[in-house]
Design a protein around this motif. Structure first.
Motif, short mmCIF file in Angstrom:
data_model
loop_
_atom_site.label_atom_id
_atom_site.label_comp_id
_atom_site.label_asym_id
_atom_site.label_seq_id
_atom_site.Cartn_x
_atom_site.Cartn_y
_atom_site.Cartn_z
N GLY A 1 0.82 -1.19 0.00
CA GLY A 1 0.00 0.00 0.00
C GLY A 1 0.86 1.25 0.00
O GLY A 1 2.10 1.17 -0.17
N PRO A 2 0.28 2.41 0.20
CA PRO A 2 1.06 3.65 0.18
C PRO A 2 1.85 3.84 1.47
O PRO A 2 1.60 3.17 2.47
N TRP A 3 2.80 4.75 1.42
CA TRP A 3 3.45 5.14 2.66
C TRP A 3 2.52 6.04 3.46
O TRP A 3 1.44 6.41 2.99
N THR A 4 2.90 6.41 4.64
CA THR A 4 2.03 7.15 5.55
C THR A 4 2.43 8.62 5.63
O THR A 4 3.52 9.02 5.19
N ARG A 5 1.57 9.41 6.26
CA ARG A 5 1.91 10.81 6.49
C ARG A 5 3.11 10.93 7.44
O ARG A 5 3.86 11.90 7.37
N GLN A 6 3.27 9.95 8.31
CA GLN A 6 4.44 9.95 9.18
C GLN A 6 5.72 9.80 8.35
O GLN A 6 6.75 10.42 8.65
N ASP A 7 5.66 8.98 7.28
CA ASP A 7 6.81 8.87 6.38
C ASP A 7 7.08 10.19 5.68
O ASP A 7 8.24 10.55 5.44
N ASP A 8 6.00 10.93 5.36
CA ASP A 8 6.18 12.26 4.77
C ASP A 8 6.95 13.17 5.74
O ASP A 8 7.93 13.82 5.36
N ARG A 9 6.48 13.19 6.98
CA ARG A 9 7.12 14.08 7.96
C ARG A 9 8.55 13.64 8.29
O ARG A 9 9.42 14.47 8.52
N VAL B 1 6.82 3.57 -3.68
CA VAL B 1 5.80 2.76 -4.34
C VAL B 1 6.20 2.66 -5.80
O VAL B 1 6.58 3.67 -6.41
N ILE B 2 6.14 1.45 -6.37
CA ILE B 2 6.60 1.26 -7.74
C ILE B 2 5.45 0.75 -8.61
O ILE B 2 4.46 0.22 -8.12
N SER B 3 5.61 0.92 -9.90
CA SER B 3 4.61 0.45 -10.85
C SER B 3 4.73 -1.05 -11.06
O SER B 3 5.77 -1.67 -10.77
N ARG B 4 3.70 -1.63 -11.59
CA ARG B 4 3.72 -3.07 -11.91
C ARG B 4 4.78 -3.37 -12.95
O ARG B 4 5.48 -4.38 -12.86
N ASP B 5 4.93 -2.47 -13.92
CA ASP B 5 5.91 -2.69 -14.98
C ASP B 5 7.33 -2.70 -14.41
O ASP B 5 8.14 -3.58 -14.75
N ASP C 1 19.27 3.37 -1.59
CA ASP C 1 18.28 2.31 -1.45
C ASP C 1 17.00 2.84 -0.83
O ASP C 1 17.03 3.64 0.13
N TYR C 2 15.88 2.37 -1.38
CA TYR C 2 14.56 2.72 -0.87
C TYR C 2 13.76 1.44 -0.66
O TYR C 2 13.80 0.53 -1.49
N THR C 3 13.04 1.39 0.44
CA THR C 3 12.24 0.21 0.75
C THR C 3 10.92 0.27 0.00
O THR C 3 10.18 1.26 0.09
N VAL C 4 10.60 -0.79 -0.73
CA VAL C 4 9.34 -0.86 -1.46
C VAL C 4 8.22 -1.15 -0.47
O VAL C 4 8.24 -2.17 0.24
N VAL C 5 7.25 -0.25 -0.40
CA VAL C 5 6.10 -0.45 0.49
C VAL C 5 4.84 -0.82 -0.28
O VAL C 5 3.87 -1.30 0.31
N GLY C 6 4.84 -0.61 -1.58
CA GLY C 6 3.66 -0.93 -2.38
C GLY C 6 4.00 -1.10 -3.84
O GLY C 6 4.95 -0.48 -4.35
N VAL C 7 3.24 -1.95 -4.50
CA VAL C 7 3.35 -2.15 -5.95
C VAL C 7 1.98 -1.88 -6.55
O VAL C 7 0.99 -2.53 -6.17
#
Length: 437
Positions: free
Chosen positions: A140-148, A155-159, A181-187
């Motif tokens: 799913g998406p990241w959170t507002r806490q991740d924004d702050r 989040v990455i595309s299916r492709d 490096d970035y952690t994938v939280v959603g596809v």
């Protein structure tokens, strides 16, 4: 009785194959040309998010030069400055709000068998996903806490997931972008709104979507330049990245979700008050000219459907009318040639209404045959358009709904074309024809 009319109609068409073929071809050419243009127009002018297009608003502030408007007549810039967008996105004055800009970054897969990829993504806030509702395949998406907290998440595309992770569930895995490096939280699953209303200025309304999404606040350390339109009416005060962020250059889009007219009025007052405060600080030299455009208004402002498309659609409709007029002439010749047959049937007790329905049934069969052939011609025309302009792939598809629409248009047009010839055939006096037999 209807079955009998269809049998008579089929027999009549079979009895004059060349004339019937000309009528079918005339209808097919008109339908094929019209549907080719209409399919493109339909894709360009459709509502990309119909259930909430009246709740999503693009925000524009007029910070442009005091000497001239950004665009005539008195249009504010299509985007806004970084500092204005950042403040409004984090002010929380709407239910959801997000600033965004497009960037290009290199993906460096951890798998040595996969070559690095040049990709394009979007710096945005977590509210992007709640507002525009892209479907998720995994996570799913990241959170507002991740924004702050400027979280290193993506989040990455299916492709992109297919290319880098082989289509597996990559949530929790690392994606390397430009050496970090970035952690994938959603596809995301397939996300192709048409037109791509949230970024018609930079990416274009019909271009391919984004490969990845990163928190907007990460730009505090990434210091990325936008991969898109950047307009300035004055030079930055200092030649540095911070000077660029503090300048009057516009390159960031801002969208908000306002669920009621009252919320829209309140938000309009909020941005007007914000600009008023900035005016007292020496900014925004032009008269107050802030805009809130909902999705469909925004697409009209950006002229997603241009004048050439309207002209093309009008010309194709005019060609359809010409084809129908030719069909009327052919039908008239055919039906009047059968005046003797009509007179015999009238003399044997058939009413004008029955004759009328019989001939309209024949017109409907011609229309259906013309529609089927016309759909084939339209598919061929759209295929040629795709070959000539590969970037129009999303626009040149004939979906089942459009196919049914073409069938309805063709049958209706054939029925209308057959009204006058049928009326003429039914108006013949049986006695005068029987005397000549």
């Amino acid at each position: 009785m209807n079955r009998y009319y269809f049998w008579l109609a089929a027999r009549s068409l079979k009895g004059s194959p060349w004339l019937s073929g000309l009528m079918v071809l005339a209808i097919a050419l008109g339908i094929g040309t019209f549907m080719t243009s209409y399919a493109i127009f339909h894709a360009m002018s459709g509502n990309p998010i119909p259930h909430k297009s009246h709740q999503l608003f693009n925000v524009r502030l007029d910070n442009w030069s005091p000497e001239e408007a950004f665009a005539e007549p008195n249009e504010p810039p299509s985007q806004m400055t970084y500092r204005d967008a950042r403040y409004l996105a984090e002010a929380g004055a709407a239910r959801h709000q997000t600033a965004m800009f497009r960037v290009g970054m290199a993906v460096q897969p951890h798998n040595p068998d996969i070559k690095p990829l040049r990709t394009f993504g979007r710096m945005t806030y977590s509210d992007f996903f709640a507002m525009f509702e892209p479907p998720f395949l995994h996570g799913g998406p990241w959170t507002r806490q991740d924004d702050r907290g400027r979280g290193a998440v993506t989040v990455i595309s299916r492709d992109l997931n297919d290319r880098v992770f082989g289509g597996d569930n990559s949530v929790g895995r690392k994606l390397r972008l430009d050496g970090a490096d970035y952690t994938v939280v959603g596809v995301l699953d397939t996300f192709d709104p048409l037109p791509r209303y949230y970024d018609v200025v930079n990416n274009g309304p019909f271009a391919e979507g984004d490969d990845f999404y990163l928190p907007f606040t990460l730009n505090d350390r990434l210091e990325l330049r936008p991969n898109g339109n950047n307009s300035c009416w004055s030079d930055p005060a200092e030649d540095s990245y911070q000077g660029y962020l503090d300048s009057e250059c516009v390159w960031v889009a801002l969208w908000v979700q306002l669920d009621s007219p009252a919320q829209r009025r309140d938000y309009q007052a909020f941005i007007d008050n914000y600009v008023g405060e900035q005016k007292r600080l020496g900014r925004f030299p032009r008269p107050l000219n802030n805009r809130l455009d909902d999705v469909m208004s925004w697409l009209r402002v950006q002229r997603v459907v241009d004048d050439d498309t309207h002209i093309q659609l009008g010309l194709s409709f005019a060609f359809l009318l010409v084809c129908l007029l030719n069909t009327v002439g052919l039908m008239l010749a055919k039906f009047l040639r059968r005046a003797g047959e009509v007179s015999v049937r009238r003399a044997l007790g058939a009413s004008r209404g029955q004759i009328f329905r019989q001939y309209l049934t024949e017109s409907a069969l011609l229309g259906a045959a013309g529609a089927l052939l016309g759909l084939g011609l339209a598919s061929l025309g759209l295929a040629v358009a795709r070959r000539l302009s590969p970037d129009m792939d999303m626009l040149t598809r004939l979906d089942p709904g459009l196919a049914l629409f073409a069938l309805a248009v063709s049958v209706t047009a054939a029925l209308l074309a057959g009204l006058y010839p049928t009326w003429r055939a039914c108006a013949i006096a049986p006695a005068s024809q029987l005397k000549t037999q």
